[in-house]
Design an enzyme around this catalytic site. Structure first.
Site, mmCIF file in Angstrom:
data_model
loop_
_atom_site.group_PDB
_atom_site.id
_atom_site.type_symbol
_atom_site.label_atom_id
_atom_site.label_comp_id
_atom_site.label_asym_id
_atom_site.label_seq_id
_atom_site.Cartn_x
_atom_site.Cartn_y
_atom_site.Cartn_z
ATOM 1 N N TYR A 10 0.827 -1.174 -0.060
ATOM 2 C CA TYR A 10 0.062 0.007 0.059
ATOM 3 C C TYR A 10 0.930 1.264 -0.059
ATOM 4 C CZ TYR A 10 -3.259 3.695 1.437
ATOM 5 O OH TYR A 10 -3.938 4.724 1.605
ATOM 6 N N ARG A 40 1.466 7.028 -6.580
ATOM 7 C CA ARG A 40 0.422 7.645 -6.798
ATOM 8 C C ARG A 40 0.867 9.114 -6.506
ATOM 9 N NH1 ARG A 40 -5.210 6.731 -3.611
ATOM 10 N NH2 ARG A 40 -3.774 6.843 -1.804
ATOM 11 N N TYR A 83 -1.033 12.948 6.331
ATOM 12 C CA TYR A 83 -0.293 12.149 7.318
ATOM 13 C C TYR A 83 0.920 12.296 7.476
ATOM 14 C CZ TYR A 83 -4.917 9.273 6.945
ATOM 15 O OH TYR A 83 -6.183 8.873 7.138
ATOM 16 N N ARG A 133 -11.676 13.535 1.539
ATOM 17 C CA ARG A 133 -12.804 12.687 2.318
ATOM 18 C C ARG A 133 -14.082 12.582 1.527
ATOM 19 N NH1 ARG A 133 -9.547 9.759 5.469
ATOM 20 N NH2 ARG A 133 -8.042 11.297 6.775
ATOM 21 N N GLU A 179 -14.220 -0.892 6.464
ATOM 22 C CA GLU A 179 -13.886 0.539 5.941
ATOM 23 C C GLU A 179 -15.342 0.602 5.096
ATOM 24 O OE1 GLU A 179 -10.267 1.622 4.004
ATOM 25 O OE2 GLU A 179 -11.382 2.138 2.068
#
Ligand code: 3EB
Length: 312
Positions: A117, A124, A178, A191, A296
């Site tokens: 990930y 990305r 983050y 979000r 999730e």
């Protein structure tokens, strides 16, 4: 405009039916478990460039690609995102609305011991960097979760007008901020994203994270509660910032992901209580991007806006 088949197989996205068909491997019994169908009321045309298949209707573009299974995704992800961003810019649908990333072996180490990930997030972020700040300042809602097969499957929605609005959750650190402890580059997403013309709100994958920390470790009910609280707080923020109304009653469809198959029925029950009897619910058993997260939730919601032409 396109069909997403959630099932046992993940062949590369293709155009055989005249629109993109995308396959995501989310279940073990052979066959297709559920189809997600994207429609338009306008005339749709389809095409392919590089490894991307797409369709467009004059206002929206739906596209998809797949990276073959590998133990290193950084460079391939960077190049795929660069191609994708170049495509939507060239075809004049430059504004991303919503992206889904289904990543096989998401919690496994890559060839250098970095979690897949995190390896994906690095590529990305670099792909967005390559496209310049105009795009990276307008990160869309997204999902990044596991899959049973298929390497990395990406599908996305973009639009022409630039009307899409992106939102952050006041109780969560924006994912693109983050701290470095979660990997060399932060996840690139907002979000939620609102398409004002259709009054549709796209909710990103949402999990049991407060600030930047995962909470209720090892506790399914607690993670579910925190996740629904996160969604409730985000929807309040969207209502306040947009001048519209949206709450937990506004879902038109909802998807849940659970790490452990036996947790699916609990999540399904909780979501049914939240969204009422008529809203479609799908639960998929896949790994979640942080190894401590058990579930999730994402979805699409209908917003209501005051009617300025009403007879009040
Ligand atoms: C989180 O809040 C949980 O990498 O695209 C949610 C939505 C998550 C999207 C992504 C990751 C992504 O960080 C994980």
């Amino acid at each position: 405009m396109g069909v997403v088949e959630f099932g046992s197989r993940a062949p590369a996205p293709h155009l055989d039916a005249g629109y993109p068909t995308v396959a995501v491997a989310t279940c073990d019994p052979p066959g297709i478990h559920v189809r997600e169908i994207w429609t338009s009321t306008s005339e749709v045309s389809a095409g392919r460039r590089d490894d991307i298949v797409y369709s467009s209707d004059g206002t929206h573009l739906f596209g998809a690609l797949r990276l073959p299974r590998s133990d290193r995704y950084r460079d391939a992800t960077r190049s795929a995102y660069r191609q994708l961003l170049a495509l939507i810019s060239d075809l004049d649908y430059p504004h991303l609305v919503r992206m889904w990333n289904y990543i096989a072996d998401i919690n496994r180490p890559n060839h250098r011991g970095l979690e897949i990930y995190r390896d994906f997030c690095q590529g990305r972020a670099e792909g967005f960097d390559d496209a310049g700040t105009a795009i990276s300042a307008r990160l869309p809602a997204a999902t990044g979760v596991g899959a049973h097969d298929g390497g990395v499957v990406v599908y996305f929605l973009a639009e022409r007008t630039g009307a899409a609005l992106h939102f952050e959750n006041p109780r969560q650190v924006p994912a693109h901020q983050y701290p470095r402890t979660y990997g060399p580059r932060s996840p690139s997403f907002a979000r939620a994203t609102l398409l004002p013309a259709s009054k549709r709100l796209f909710l990103s994958g949402t999990a049991s994270i407060i600030g930047h920390r995962s909470v209720s470790l090892g506790h399914l009910e607690g993670q579910c509660y925190t996740t629904l609280e996160n969604i409730r707080i985000l929807l309040k923020e969207v209502s306040e910032k947009s001048g519209g109304t949206v709450d937990l009653d506004s879902f038109r469809l909802i998807k849940g992901y659970v790490r452990h198959g036996p947790d699916a029925s609990y999540l399904h029950q909780r979501l049914r209580e939240v969204v009422g009897p008529r809203v479609p619910i799908e639960i998929f058993t896949v790994d979640i991007c942080r190894s401590e997260l058990l579930l999730e939730i994402e979805g699409v919601l209908d917003m209501r806006f005051p009617d300025h032409h009403g007879d009040a």
